[in-house]
Design a protein around this motif. Sequence first.
Motif, PDB file in Angstrom:
ATOM      1  N   LYS A  48     -13.053 -16.990 -34.727  1.00 31.22           N
ATOM      2  CA  LYS A  48     -12.738 -16.162 -33.562  1.00 31.22           C
ATOM      3  C   LYS A  48     -13.852 -16.247 -32.529  1.00 31.22           C
ATOM      4  CE  LYS A  48      -9.644 -13.789 -32.992  1.00 31.22           C
ATOM      5  NZ  LYS A  48      -8.377 -14.063 -32.310  1.00 31.22           N
ATOM      6  N   LEU A  52     -13.405 -17.472 -28.708  1.00 31.30           N
ATOM      7  CA  LEU A  52     -13.814 -16.617 -27.594  1.00 31.30           C
ATOM      8  C   LEU A  52     -14.835 -17.331 -26.705  1.00 31.30           C
ATOM      9  CD1 LEU A  52     -14.110 -13.259 -29.569  1.00 31.30           C
ATOM     10  CD2 LEU A  52     -12.354 -13.845 -27.881  1.00 31.30           C
ATOM     11  N   VAL A  65     -16.130  -7.210 -28.251  1.00 31.14           N
ATOM     12  CA  VAL A  65     -14.725  -7.268 -28.685  1.00 31.14           C
ATOM     13  C   VAL A  65     -14.528  -7.670 -30.138  1.00 31.14           C
ATOM     14  CG1 VAL A  65     -13.843  -7.678 -26.359  1.00 31.14           C
ATOM     15  CG2 VAL A  65     -14.353  -9.631 -27.828  1.00 31.14           C
ATOM     16  N   TYR A  69     -11.297  -6.759 -33.249  1.00 26.56           N
ATOM     17  CA  TYR A  69     -10.388  -7.656 -33.979  1.00 26.56           C
ATOM     18  C   TYR A  69     -10.422  -7.398 -35.482  1.00 26.56           C
ATOM     19  CZ  TYR A  69      -9.232 -10.728 -30.093  1.00 26.56           C
ATOM     20  OH  TYR A  69      -8.738 -11.234 -28.932  1.00 26.56           O
ATOM     21  N   ARG A  79      -6.834  -6.433 -28.225  1.00 22.73           N
ATOM     22  CA  ARG A  79      -5.979  -7.230 -27.338  1.00 22.73           C
ATOM     23  C   ARG A  79      -6.072  -6.736 -25.901  1.00 22.73           C
ATOM     24  NH1 ARG A  79      -2.958  -7.265 -31.955  1.00 22.73           N
ATOM     25  NH2 ARG A  79      -1.684  -5.483 -31.380  1.00 22.73           N
ATOM     26  N   MET A  82      -9.347  -7.824 -24.515  1.00 24.04           N
ATOM     27  CA  MET A  82      -9.334  -9.272 -24.315  1.00 24.04           C
ATOM     28  C   MET A  82      -8.517  -9.656 -23.089  1.00 24.04           C
ATOM     29  SD  MET A  82     -11.266 -11.051 -26.060  1.00 24.04           S
ATOM     30  CE  MET A  82     -10.566 -12.545 -25.415  1.00 24.04           C
ATOM     31  N   LEU A  86     -10.126 -11.831 -20.251  1.00 19.75           N
ATOM     32  CA  LEU A  86      -9.549 -13.145 -19.937  1.00 19.75           C
ATOM     33  C   LEU A  86      -8.998 -13.201 -18.522  1.00 19.75           C
ATOM     34  CD1 LEU A  86      -7.830 -14.027 -23.332  1.00 19.75           C
ATOM     35  CD2 LEU A  86      -9.973 -14.941 -22.404  1.00 19.75           C
TER      36      LEU A  86
END
Length: 120
Positions: A48, A52, A65, A69, A79, A82, A86
């Motif tokens: 992960k 990322l 973050v 998760y 999520r 993220m 993102l």
Amino acid sequence: MRIGELAHRAGVTTRTVRYYEGLGLLTSRREGGGHRQYEETALRRLDKIDWLKRMGLSLEEIREVIPLYFDERTGARGRKKMIALLERRLAETEERIEGLVAHRDELRAAIERMRAAAVA
């Protein structure tokens, strides 16, 4: 599993594993003799982290973050966080692309001016 096996399976160095552990991205327990022992979840965490990083997140952002998760049962908060990160990274990338396109156009124009001057 020991640090060498974890590093090998994750495709990173043992130094990277230690560094991430120092940042709080990974945890281990010590066995007799002081050797680090990692759970299977450490491999998933490294995968992960790699993803990322490829998405352009800094290690500081990843530190924010990664627990979402793995420590939150549903992962919904992770999520949502993220998505926000993102989206910001996408906006920054699009801005850089626009800047590169403008730079490319300036280079093409300069080349054409130089060619025209060389012919004259």
